[in-house]
Design a protein around this motif. Structure first.
Motif, PDB file in Angstrom:
ATOM      1  N   ILE A 182      -4.256  31.079  43.314  1.00 46.46           N
ATOM      2  CA  ILE A 182      -5.510  31.196  44.063  1.00 46.46           C
ATOM      3  C   ILE A 182      -5.358  32.205  45.199  1.00 46.46           C
ATOM      4  O   ILE A 182      -6.291  32.960  45.499  1.00 46.46           O
ATOM      5  N   MET A 183      -4.181  32.228  45.828  1.00 49.39           N
ATOM      6  CA  MET A 183      -3.938  33.215  46.882  1.00 49.39           C
ATOM      7  C   MET A 183      -4.084  34.636  46.321  1.00 49.39           C
ATOM      8  O   MET A 183      -4.736  35.496  46.924  1.00 49.39           O
ATOM      9  N   ASN A 184      -3.507  34.872  45.138  1.00 44.38           N
ATOM     10  CA  ASN A 184      -3.646  36.188  44.517  1.00 44.38           C
ATOM     11  C   ASN A 184      -5.090  36.489  44.142  1.00 44.38           C
ATOM     12  O   ASN A 184      -5.533  37.644  44.207  1.00 44.38           O
ATOM     13  N   SER A 185      -5.833  35.449  43.736  1.00 39.24           N
ATOM     14  CA  SER A 185      -7.243  35.643  43.398  1.00 39.24           C
ATOM     15  C   SER A 185      -8.039  36.085  44.619  1.00 39.24           C
ATOM     16  O   SER A 185      -8.878  36.992  44.542  1.00 39.24           O
ATOM     17  N   PHE A 186      -7.779  35.468  45.757  1.00 39.95           N
ATOM     18  CA  PHE A 186      -8.483  35.866  46.985  1.00 39.95           C
ATOM     19  C   PHE A 186      -8.100  37.271  47.427  1.00 39.95           C
ATOM     20  O   PHE A 186      -8.933  38.015  47.934  1.00 39.95           O
ATOM     21  N   ILE A 187      -6.841  37.617  47.214  1.00 43.72           N
ATOM     22  CA  ILE A 187      -6.431  38.991  47.528  1.00 43.72           C
ATOM     23  C   ILE A 187      -7.177  39.979  46.636  1.00 43.72           C
ATOM     24  O   ILE A 187      -7.648  41.037  47.078  1.00 43.72           O
ATOM     25  N   GLY A 188      -7.303  39.630  45.345  1.00 43.33           N
ATOM     26  CA  GLY A 188      -8.058  40.484  44.428  1.00 43.33           C
ATOM     27  C   GLY A 188      -9.522  40.588  44.820  1.00 43.33           C
ATOM     28  O   GLY A 188     -10.134  41.663  44.719  1.00 43.33           O
ATOM     29  N   ILE A 189     -10.124  39.474  45.287  1.00 43.07           N
ATOM     30  CA  ILE A 189     -11.515  39.498  45.737  1.00 43.07           C
ATOM     31  C   ILE A 189     -11.666  40.427  46.931  1.00 43.07           C
ATOM     32  O   ILE A 189     -12.623  41.210  47.036  1.00 43.07           O
ATOM     33  N   SER A 190     -10.690  40.372  47.846  1.00 44.88           N
ATOM     34  CA  SER A 190     -10.744  41.224  49.027  1.00 44.88           C
ATOM     35  C   SER A 190     -10.658  42.699  48.660  1.00 44.88           C
ATOM     36  O   SER A 190     -11.372  43.539  49.206  1.00 44.88           O
ATOM     37  N   LYS A 191      -9.783  43.006  47.711  1.00 44.56           N
ATOM     38  CA  LYS A 191      -9.636  44.409  47.303  1.00 44.56           C
ATOM     39  C   LYS A 191     -10.874  44.910  46.556  1.00 44.56           C
ATOM     40  O   LYS A 191     -11.306  46.041  46.729  1.00 44.56           O
ATOM     41  N   ALA A 192     -11.445  44.053  45.706  1.00 41.27           N
ATOM     42  CA  ALA A 192     -12.611  44.459  44.918  1.00 41.27           C
ATOM     43  C   ALA A 192     -13.895  44.427  45.730  1.00 41.27           C
ATOM     44  O   ALA A 192     -14.895  45.035  45.350  1.00 41.27           O
ATOM     45  N   GLN A 193     -13.861  43.701  46.866  1.00 46.34           N
ATOM     46  CA  GLN A 193     -15.026  43.573  47.739  1.00 46.34           C
ATOM     47  C   GLN A 193     -16.239  43.040  46.980  1.00 46.34           C
ATOM     48  O   GLN A 193     -17.352  43.543  47.105  1.00 46.34           O
ATOM     49  N   THR A 194     -15.994  42.022  46.177  1.00 48.01           N
ATOM     50  CA  THR A 194     -17.075  41.398  45.428  1.00 48.01           C
ATOM     51  C   THR A 194     -16.740  39.934  45.205  1.00 48.01           C
ATOM     52  O   THR A 194     -15.567  39.565  45.125  1.00 48.01           O
ATOM     53  N   THR A 195     -17.776  39.129  45.144  1.00 48.17           N
ATOM     54  CA  THR A 195     -17.597  37.698  44.852  1.00 48.17           C
ATOM     55  C   THR A 195     -18.244  37.337  43.522  1.00 48.17           C
ATOM     56  O   THR A 195     -18.615  36.188  43.292  1.00 48.17           O
ATOM     57  N   ASN A 196     -18.382  38.308  42.659  1.00 46.18           N
ATOM     58  CA  ASN A 196     -18.949  38.067  41.337  1.00 46.18           C
ATOM     59  C   ASN A 196     -18.138  37.000  40.611  1.00 46.18           C
ATOM     60  O   ASN A 196     -16.919  37.070  40.549  1.00 46.18           O
ATOM     61  N   LEU A 197     -18.803  35.987  40.062  1.00 40.42           N
ATOM     62  CA  LEU A 197     -18.118  34.869  39.424  1.00 40.42           C
ATOM     63  C   LEU A 197     -17.257  35.317  38.257  1.00 40.42           C
ATOM     64  O   LEU A 197     -16.187  34.753  38.003  1.00 40.42           O
ATOM     65  N   ALA A 198     -17.714  36.332  37.543  1.00 45.59           N
ATOM     66  CA  ALA A 198     -16.935  36.835  36.410  1.00 45.59           C
ATOM     67  C   ALA A 198     -15.614  37.433  36.866  1.00 45.59           C
ATOM     68  O   ALA A 198     -14.646  37.482  36.108  1.00 45.59           O
ATOM     69  N   VAL A 199     -15.566  37.897  38.111  1.00 41.93           N
ATOM     70  CA  VAL A 199     -14.336  38.456  38.664  1.00 41.93           C
ATOM     71  C   VAL A 199     -13.437  37.352  39.194  1.00 41.93           C
ATOM     72  O   VAL A 199     -12.214  37.378  39.034  1.00 41.93           O
ATOM     73  N   VAL A 200     -14.011  36.337  39.835  1.00 44.97           N
ATOM     74  CA  VAL A 200     -13.250  35.283  40.498  1.00 44.97           C
ATOM     75  C   VAL A 200     -12.725  34.229  39.507  1.00 44.97           C
ATOM     76  O   VAL A 200     -11.595  33.755  39.615  1.00 44.97           O
ATOM     77  N   ALA A 201     -13.550  33.877  38.527  1.00 47.99           N
ATOM     78  CA  ALA A 201     -13.252  32.744  37.651  1.00 47.99           C
ATOM     79  C   ALA A 201     -11.928  32.859  36.903  1.00 47.99           C
ATOM     80  O   ALA A 201     -11.158  31.892  36.880  1.00 47.99           O
ATOM     81  N   PRO A 202     -11.593  33.998  36.263  1.00 41.44           N
ATOM     82  CA  PRO A 202     -10.340  34.034  35.500  1.00 41.44           C
ATOM     83  C   PRO A 202      -9.104  33.751  36.343  1.00 41.44           C
ATOM     84  O   PRO A 202      -8.226  32.992  35.926  1.00 41.44           O
ATOM     85  N   GLY A 203      -9.015  34.341  37.525  1.00 41.12           N
ATOM     86  CA  GLY A 203      -7.840  34.127  38.369  1.00 41.12           C
ATOM     87  C   GLY A 203      -7.702  32.682  38.813  1.00 41.12           C
ATOM     88  O   GLY A 203      -6.606  32.116  38.817  1.00 41.12           O
TER      89      GLY A 203
END
Length: 268
Positions: A182-203
């Motif tokens: 989950i920590m890596n997922s939040f880091i990925g969200i920060s880098k992508a600058q998006t909270t799109n569910l399709a981006v967040v859900a897999p991680g």
């Protein structure tokens, strides 16, 4: 002048709306592009393959622990079944023995446990051959039997400690993998600058898989540990019965020796 001001206001409003629409379209396009690069297949294997290396190590370790748990169950079940059969057979053969000599004949070669009990009884009888009529011989033999029973308890419980360790630590190890993922997922969200569910859900799904595998390893380990503990306790009660049967046979020999000594003393 008034018409000019109205024209300027209208133009600025239209420009701002156009810029907002373009920004929204750009954000949507960015989300769509990022989502397109993410795997939409959330099967267990796909989540494992796409997980972080640390989460993969956690998952593999938990799966190996689960395999070890089921291996111990099969091995210990077979071992306890054979051991119970040997002890029950020995108890049945000793039930008609009148003394140690007959007990040795009844048992024949015997197994490791019965031979150890017979050897200790015979050794103590030989060492106490000059004082067989005195009290204390039976107590010393009983003490030797207790040592053999303790050694047998350690032997039959060997390997079950791993089950206790897996049952108590696997959920926390899985939770560590989840927190890391989950920590890596939040880091990925920060880098992508998006909270799109399709981006967040897999991680997040990959991270939660570690906890699921931790529970998959821990729950059977606890149940199997309790089951084997009950089986081992039942087996050790049979071992105690076997030792008690041999001790009764020794007691008969001692009583015969005392009775013979009393007859000789009376004749004198």
């Amino acid at each position: 002048m008034k018409s000019l001001l109205q024209f300027l206001a209208t133009s600025i409003t239209a420009l701002l709306m156009a810029q907002s629409g373009a920004a929204a379209q750009g954000t949507q396009a960015l989300d769509a592009a990022i989502a397109a690069t993410k795997p939409h297949d959330l099967s267990v294997w796909t989540m494992f393959v796409n997980a972080d290396i640390v989460v993969k190590i956690v998952m593999i370790g938990l799966l190996l622990a689960s395999i070890a748990t089921w291996t111990i169950l099969m091995a210990k079940t077979i071992e306890l079944k054979r051991a119970r059969a040997r002890v029950l057979s020995a108890i049945g053969r000793l039930s008609e023995a009148r003394g140690l000599a007959e007990a040795r004949l009844a048992l024949g070669g015997g197994d490791r446990l019965t031979q150890a009990l017979l050897a200790e009884a015979t050794r103590e009888m030989k060492l106490s051959s000059d004082i067989l009529a005195a009290p204390g011989v039976k107590e010393r033999i009983a003490g030797c039997f207790s040592e053999i029973e303790r050694a047998e308890a350690l032997s039959i419980k060997r390997g079950t400690g791993l089950l206790a360790s897996v049952g108590s630590t696997a959920p926390f190890i899985g939770l560590f993998g989840t927190v890391w993922g989950i920590m890596n997922s939040f880091i990925g969200i920060s880098k992508a600058q998006t909270t799109n569910l399709a981006v967040v859900a897999p991680g997040i799904a990959e991270a939660l898989l570690a906890t699921a595998i931790g529970l998959f390893a821990a729950i059977p380990a606890v149940l199997i540990y309790n089951h084997l503990a009950r089986q081992a306790t039942s087996y050790l009660e049979l071992v105690s019965n076997l030792a008690g049967e041999l001790l009764r046979i020794v007691s008969r020999d001692l009583d015969r020796t005392r009775h013979a000594a009393t007859k000789i003393h009376a004749a004198e």
